[in-house]
Scaffold this active site. Structure first.
Site, PDB file in Angstrom:
ATOM      1  N   THR A 146      -8.055 -12.361   4.214  1.00 22.03           N
ATOM      2  CA  THR A 146      -7.341 -11.092   4.376  1.00 22.03           C
ATOM      3  C   THR A 146      -7.409 -10.575   5.800  1.00 22.03           C
ATOM      4  OG1 THR A 146      -7.813 -10.438   2.095  1.00 22.03           O
ATOM      5  CG2 THR A 146      -7.238  -8.678   3.617  1.00 22.03           C
TER       6      THR A 146
ATOM      7  N   GLN B 120      -2.796 -10.114  -0.515  1.00 18.85           N
ATOM      8  CA  GLN B 120      -3.233  -9.374   0.670  1.00 18.85           C
ATOM      9  C   GLN B 120      -2.456  -9.807   1.917  1.00 18.85           C
ATOM     10  OE1 GLN B 120      -5.155 -11.009  -1.561  1.00 18.85           O
ATOM     11  NE2 GLN B 120      -7.226 -10.145  -1.672  1.00 18.85           N
TER      12      GLN B 120
ATOM     13  N   ASP C 211      -2.561  -4.038   0.930  1.00 17.63           N
ATOM     14  CA  ASP C 211      -3.403  -3.960   2.138  1.00 17.63           C
ATOM     15  C   ASP C 211      -2.599  -3.729   3.417  1.00 17.63           C
ATOM     16  OD1 ASP C 211      -5.397  -4.466   0.354  1.00 17.63           O
ATOM     17  OD2 ASP C 211      -5.963  -6.420   1.154  1.00 17.63           O
TER      18      ASP C 211
ATOM     19  N   ASP D 108      -4.006  -0.764  -2.961  1.00 19.11           N
ATOM     20  CA  ASP D 108      -5.050  -0.537  -1.940  1.00 19.11           C
ATOM     21  C   ASP D 108      -4.469  -0.584  -0.539  1.00 19.11           C
ATOM     22  OD1 ASP D 108      -6.702  -0.552  -4.138  1.00 19.11           O
ATOM     23  OD2 ASP D 108      -7.558  -2.518  -3.741  1.00 19.11           O
TER      24      ASP D 108
END
Length: 205
Positions: A78, A107, A130, A153
């Site tokens: 990531t 991600q 992300d 997220d």
């Protein structure tokens, strides 16, 4: 100045950054003309007091497409997926779009900020999972009048970050933030006068 058509001093943003003096006494500003700059950009720790100023938020675009599986560097992949990585302190950005175009494939970071006292004004951060990695346990970051979108997220990390009059846009039923605020820090993410919006089919965020 950076311009894709060759009318500036450089045709790539990274080339202009690489030409800047390390640890300068005074702020260095790089003006970027409209265009889609397909490049993975890093502002190293020694490039402090650097400003990237776009001609317009909608049309000055830094774009790349790395994602977790394409990086293929194990469980920490990531953190290599960024489009723009800011390590230098006292960084400033204005009138830019920073995007990760990998799509809904896991991600895929658009903006990764490790530097301290970093400011983003009138910028768009576009991605899915992300999108914004507000990193650095001792990093303080300020986002003013920005548009930030994603799915899961899409604002995450350990920094202390203030979001002022930003639009936070959810593209799926999921979670906006995943803060990793260290124990003992008085603040993690602070949202002041922000708007939370979502795609029409999103009903739970």
């Amino acid at each position: 100045m950076v311009a894709l058509d060759g009318s500036g001093d450089y045709t790539s943003i990274q080339a202009a950054i690489d030409a800047c003096k390390s640890f300068p006494d005074h702020r260095i500003s790089i003006f970027i003309k409209n265009g889609v700059y397909h490049e993975k950009v890093r502002v190293p720790a020694w490039n402090t007091k650097l400003s990237l100023i776009g001609e317009s938020m909608e049309h000055t675009v830094i774009s790349w497409h790395d994602h977790f599986n394409s990086i293929n560097r194990g469980r920490n992949s990531t953190f290599f997926t960024y489009t723009l990585l800011v390590e230098g302190h006292d960084f400033y950005a204005e009138n830019l779009t920073i995007e990760n175009t990998a799509g809904p494939v896991g991600q895929a970071v658009a903006l990764h900020v490790d530097g301290d006292r970093c400011t983003f004004r009138n910028c768009r951060l576009l991605g899915h999972q992300d999108t914004l990695y507000a990193a650095g346990q001792n990093s303080r970051q300020y986002y003013d009048s920005c548009y930030i979108e994603g799915t899961t997220d899409f604002i995450f990390g350990a920094a202390t970050a203030v979001f002022h009059q930003c639009t936070i846009h959810s593209k799926s039923n999921s979670y906006i933030t995943a803060a990793s605020t260290p124990e003992g820090k008085p603040f993690g993410y602070v949202f002041l006068d922000c708007r939370l919006t979502a795609k029409p089919d999103v009903d739970k965020v």
